[in-house]
Design a protein around this motif. Structure first.
Motif, short mmCIF file in Angstrom:
data_model
loop_
_atom_site.label_atom_id
_atom_site.label_comp_id
_atom_site.label_asym_id
_atom_site.label_seq_id
_atom_site.Cartn_x
_atom_site.Cartn_y
_atom_site.Cartn_z
N VAL A 31 -7.04 -32.59 -14.82
CA VAL A 31 -6.66 -33.96 -15.14
C VAL A 31 -6.62 -34.17 -16.64
N CYS A 32 -5.54 -34.79 -17.10
CA CYS A 32 -5.38 -35.09 -18.53
C CYS A 32 -6.33 -36.22 -18.93
N SER A 33 -7.09 -35.99 -19.99
CA SER A 33 -8.07 -36.99 -20.42
C SER A 33 -7.38 -38.20 -21.06
N GLN A 34 -6.14 -38.03 -21.47
CA GLN A 34 -5.43 -39.10 -22.17
C GLN A 34 -4.63 -40.00 -21.22
N CYS A 35 -3.79 -39.40 -20.35
CA CYS A 35 -2.91 -40.21 -19.50
C CYS A 35 -3.30 -40.15 -18.03
N GLY A 36 -4.22 -39.26 -17.68
CA GLY A 36 -4.68 -39.20 -16.30
C GLY A 36 -3.80 -38.38 -15.39
N GLU A 37 -2.76 -37.76 -15.94
CA GLU A 37 -1.87 -36.94 -15.13
C GLU A 37 -2.65 -35.76 -14.54
N ALA A 38 -2.43 -35.50 -13.25
CA ALA A 38 -3.16 -34.43 -12.57
C ALA A 38 -2.24 -33.27 -12.24
N LEU A 39 -2.69 -32.06 -12.54
CA LEU A 39 -1.95 -30.86 -12.18
C LEU A 39 -2.74 -30.10 -11.11
N LEU A 40 -2.03 -29.68 -10.07
CA LEU A 40 -2.68 -28.94 -8.98
C LEU A 40 -2.39 -27.46 -9.13
N ASP A 41 -3.35 -26.62 -8.73
CA ASP A 41 -3.04 -25.20 -8.71
C ASP A 41 -2.30 -24.86 -7.40
N ASP A 42 -1.76 -23.64 -7.32
CA ASP A 42 -0.92 -23.26 -6.19
C ASP A 42 -1.67 -23.34 -4.86
N GLU A 43 -2.93 -22.93 -4.90
CA GLU A 43 -3.74 -22.92 -3.68
C GLU A 43 -3.92 -24.34 -3.15
N THR A 44 -4.24 -25.26 -4.05
CA THR A 44 -4.44 -26.65 -3.66
C THR A 44 -3.13 -27.27 -3.18
N ALA A 45 -2.03 -26.97 -3.86
CA ALA A 45 -0.73 -27.50 -3.46
C ALA A 45 -0.37 -27.00 -2.05
N GLY A 46 -0.68 -25.73 -1.77
CA GLY A 46 -0.41 -25.17 -0.45
C GLY A 46 -1.24 -25.84 0.63
N GLU A 47 -2.48 -26.13 0.29
CA GLU A 47 -3.39 -26.82 1.21
C GLU A 47 -2.85 -28.21 1.54
N LEU A 48 -2.38 -28.92 0.51
CA LEU A 48 -1.83 -30.25 0.69
C LEU A 48 -0.60 -30.20 1.59
N GLU A 49 0.21 -29.16 1.39
CA GLU A 49 1.43 -28.99 2.18
C GLU A 49 1.07 -28.84 3.67
N ARG A 50 0.02 -28.07 3.95
CA ARG A 50 -0.40 -27.89 5.34
C ARG A 50 -0.88 -29.20 5.94
N ILE A 51 -1.63 -29.97 5.16
CA ILE A 51 -2.14 -31.25 5.64
C ILE A 51 -0.99 -32.20 5.96
N VAL A 52 0.00 -32.24 5.06
CA VAL A 52 1.16 -33.12 5.25
C VAL A 52 1.99 -32.68 6.45
N ASP A 53 2.20 -31.36 6.59
CA ASP A 53 2.95 -30.84 7.74
C ASP A 53 2.28 -31.20 9.04
N ASP A 54 0.95 -31.09 9.06
CA ASP A 54 0.17 -31.40 10.24
C ASP A 54 0.31 -32.88 10.62
N ALA A 55 0.20 -33.75 9.62
CA ALA A 55 0.31 -35.19 9.85
C ALA A 55 1.71 -35.55 10.33
N ARG A 56 2.71 -34.87 9.77
CA ARG A 56 4.10 -35.11 10.16
C ARG A 56 4.31 -34.68 11.61
N ALA A 57 3.77 -33.53 11.97
CA ALA A 57 3.93 -33.01 13.33
C ALA A 57 3.28 -33.93 14.36
#
Ligand code: ZN
Length: 68
Positions: A31-57
């Protein structure tokens, strides 16, 4: 990219799927200390993708997931 310092922290991720929303709390992010922008690593992004796919299904109207 505002040039602020990035610190490891957590962020809130939410997405509107049309039929409902998914909210993921406590997402590990850089997380950027100045603007609060958050960057995710690949593993976390993949995890989020699975959660979203599951909710969509399952066509849930609202899904709140706690990460970490
Ligand atoms: Zn920034």
């Amino acid at each position: 990219m505002c040039g602020g310092v990035r610190e490891s922290g957590t962020t809130l991720f939410s997405v509107d799927l049309g039929h409902g929303v998914v909210v993921v709390r406590n997402v590990p992010a850089s997380v950027c200390s100045q603007c609060g922008e958050a960057l995710l690593d690949d593993e976390t992004a993949g995890e989020l993708e699975r959660i979203v796919d599951d909710a969509r299904a399952h066509k849930r109207q609202a899904e709140v997931v706690e990460m970490g």
